[in-house]
Design an enzyme around this catalytic site. Sequence first.
Site, mmCIF file in Angstrom:
data_model
loop_
_atom_site.group_PDB
_atom_site.id
_atom_site.type_symbol
_atom_site.label_atom_id
_atom_site.label_comp_id
_atom_site.label_asym_id
_atom_site.label_seq_id
_atom_site.Cartn_x
_atom_site.Cartn_y
_atom_site.Cartn_z
ATOM 1 N N VAL A 29 0.835 -1.211 0.000
ATOM 2 C CA VAL A 29 0.000 0.000 0.000
ATOM 3 C C VAL A 29 0.871 1.263 0.000
ATOM 4 O O VAL A 29 0.563 2.247 -0.681
ATOM 5 C CB VAL A 29 -0.970 -0.009 1.205
ATOM 6 C CG1 VAL A 29 -1.848 1.231 1.201
ATOM 7 C CG2 VAL A 29 -1.836 -1.259 1.183
ATOM 8 N N ALA A 43 9.937 6.297 5.766
ATOM 9 C CA ALA A 43 10.688 5.372 6.620
ATOM 10 C C ALA A 43 10.129 3.979 6.401
ATOM 11 O O ALA A 43 8.909 3.792 6.309
ATOM 12 C CB ALA A 43 10.549 5.752 8.085
ATOM 13 N N GLY A 90 -10.883 -1.519 1.598
ATOM 14 C CA GLY A 90 -9.896 -1.023 0.627
ATOM 15 C C GLY A 90 -10.286 0.266 -0.054
ATOM 16 O O GLY A 90 -10.384 1.318 0.581
ATOM 17 N N ILE A 146 -13.118 1.242 -1.399
ATOM 18 C CA ILE A 146 -14.523 1.693 -1.367
ATOM 19 C C ILE A 146 -14.669 2.772 -0.292
ATOM 20 O O ILE A 146 -14.328 2.526 0.860
ATOM 21 C CB ILE A 146 -15.482 0.526 -1.016
ATOM 22 C CG1 ILE A 146 -15.226 -0.690 -1.908
ATOM 23 C CG2 ILE A 146 -16.921 0.975 -1.070
ATOM 24 C CD1 ILE A 146 -15.994 -1.934 -1.461
ATOM 25 N N GLY A 155 -0.970 -9.810 -2.926
ATOM 26 C CA GLY A 155 -0.913 -8.731 -1.929
ATOM 27 C C GLY A 155 -2.236 -8.480 -1.227
ATOM 28 O O GLY A 155 -2.427 -7.447 -0.613
ATOM 29 N N ASP A 166 -9.665 -10.253 10.627
ATOM 30 C CA ASP A 166 -9.577 -9.034 9.817
ATOM 31 C C ASP A 166 -10.979 -8.440 9.586
ATOM 32 O O ASP A 166 -11.190 -7.237 9.756
ATOM 33 C CB ASP A 166 -8.897 -9.370 8.478
ATOM 34 C CG ASP A 166 -8.849 -8.190 7.536
ATOM 35 O OD1 ASP A 166 -8.021 -7.291 7.766
ATOM 36 O OD2 ASP A 166 -9.644 -8.150 6.589
ATOM 37 N N LYS A 190 -12.705 -4.770 10.893
ATOM 38 C CA LYS A 190 -13.401 -3.812 10.024
ATOM 39 C C LYS A 190 -14.844 -3.601 10.493
ATOM 40 O O LYS A 190 -15.353 -2.476 10.481
ATOM 41 C CB LYS A 190 -13.363 -4.316 8.578
ATOM 42 C CG LYS A 190 -11.935 -4.324 8.009
ATOM 43 C CD LYS A 190 -11.853 -5.140 6.735
ATOM 44 C CE LYS A 190 -10.460 -5.131 6.138
ATOM 45 N NZ LYS A 190 -10.276 -6.137 5.091
HETATM 46 N N1 HSE Z 1 -6.360 -8.940 3.969
HETATM 47 C C1 HSE Z 1 -7.320 -7.939 3.667
HETATM 48 C C2 HSE Z 1 -8.353 -8.553 2.741
HETATM 49 C C3 HSE Z 1 -6.653 -6.772 3.016
HETATM 50 O O1 HSE Z 1 -8.120 -9.622 2.183
HETATM 51 O O2 HSE Z 1 -9.415 -7.986 2.573
HETATM 52 C C4 HSE Z 1 -7.479 -5.545 3.000
HETATM 53 O O3 HSE Z 1 -7.833 -5.121 4.255
#
Ligand code: HSE
Length: 432
Positions: free
Chosen positions: A14, A43, A132, A134, A185, A199, A203
């Site tokens: 990113v 950095a 991401g 959106i 990625g 994850d 969110k």
């Molecule tokens: N690992 C996360 C995903 C990346 O697959 O949605 C974006 O937050």
Amino acid sequence: MNLINVGLCGLGTVGGGTFDVLQRNADIISQRAGKQIRITHVAARDLPSDLDLSSVKVSSDVMEVARDPNVQVLVELIGGYQVAYELVMEAIRHGKHVVTANKALIAVHGNEIFAAAKEQGVIVAFEASVAGGIPVIKALREGLTANEVQWLAGIINGTGNFILTEMRDNQSPFEAVLAQAQALGYAEADPTFDVEGIDAAHKLTILASIAFSIPLQFKKVYTEGITKITAEDVRYAQELGYEIKHLGIARRTVEGVEMRVHPTLVPKSKLLADVDGVLNAVMVQGDAVGPTLYNGPGAGREPTASAVIADLVDVARQAGTGYRLPPLGVEQLNERITVLPMSEVVSGYYLRILVDDRVGVMASVADVMRENNINIEAIIQKEPNPDQKQVTLVLLIQEVKEKQMDAALEQLQQLPEILDAITRIRVEGLGS
Ligand code: HSE
């Protein structure tokens, strides 16, 4: 033209994307921001060879960026909790605005970070932390600000959605699809965060906090991953007219707020059922606007950079004007709204039960449901092969409280004719 100096911490997927897009679209971004946004200090642990860093200061210690008097906005893209937390707090102490894509950081430490930012009069922006590219945070806090949000449901982990899509379309093995997502990625540094739902829970914590004006409460999110979903379940769901999606759901009821992440059967007629691959989508139901849907790439280099830069433009527009957006788009968090335990949540259910193929087995299952006041909506029994003594039953159960379903499952599991652990997947009509 006014300048705004940015310190960029982290030059991975990113970070590199942010660097590239800021350079490529420098003119339109500056026009829209009313200021020239330029990276002056970076950095990173590892410096990528494909970026021209000749005109910026380069440090190996991210803290140097937080303490650089020439930097007005620090962009945190290093990920993780600990160093990122110290970095962001140090930047705030030094009076810098912060832009971050770090959902784990915001979900776990956000309450503290926002309090410190408020104290210092700086902005902490985090659009890239959810879904991401959106702009769903902007939609919730600005576009839908007139609404009482009734519920939201989203596919908010691209890796998980990618895996479920490949399982349905190509019967690809789980590990191979995960490796593909990592190479592209999309996946987290620790991919168990993707497949175990952590994850998505990060969110959802953020979305629920904005939608319902409640504090960030990551620990109260019920979290279930996709690792137990089988190709068989995907197939049966299809036969019944559903797709299996890994959803984050937040709902306001009279009793409190539900926050849950789990695999879910979604009717094929719903737009969310069509969101495939690494795409994300969030459906938000507001009392005034009705159902709305935000759809797009939920991960990846430039889509996430797009959200990071949108935040930078927001910060650039406001910095120095004396006007400050409150950190979460809410001045007063409602601390009194309770988060409901999963046992109190109401949902439909898909059950897959492996049973002994003998007389009365269907009746025994139906008896347990009757005793627990649970209504069976549909049932499939596949004809067993002539040499098999086992058969699979698939049931769709009408909406009931989770604790009622738990009690029935416990009872079912005691029946001698039930041969294996019962698979339970929740079903959501999403407004139908
Ligand atoms: N690992 C996360 C995903 C990346 O697959 O949605 C974006 O937050």
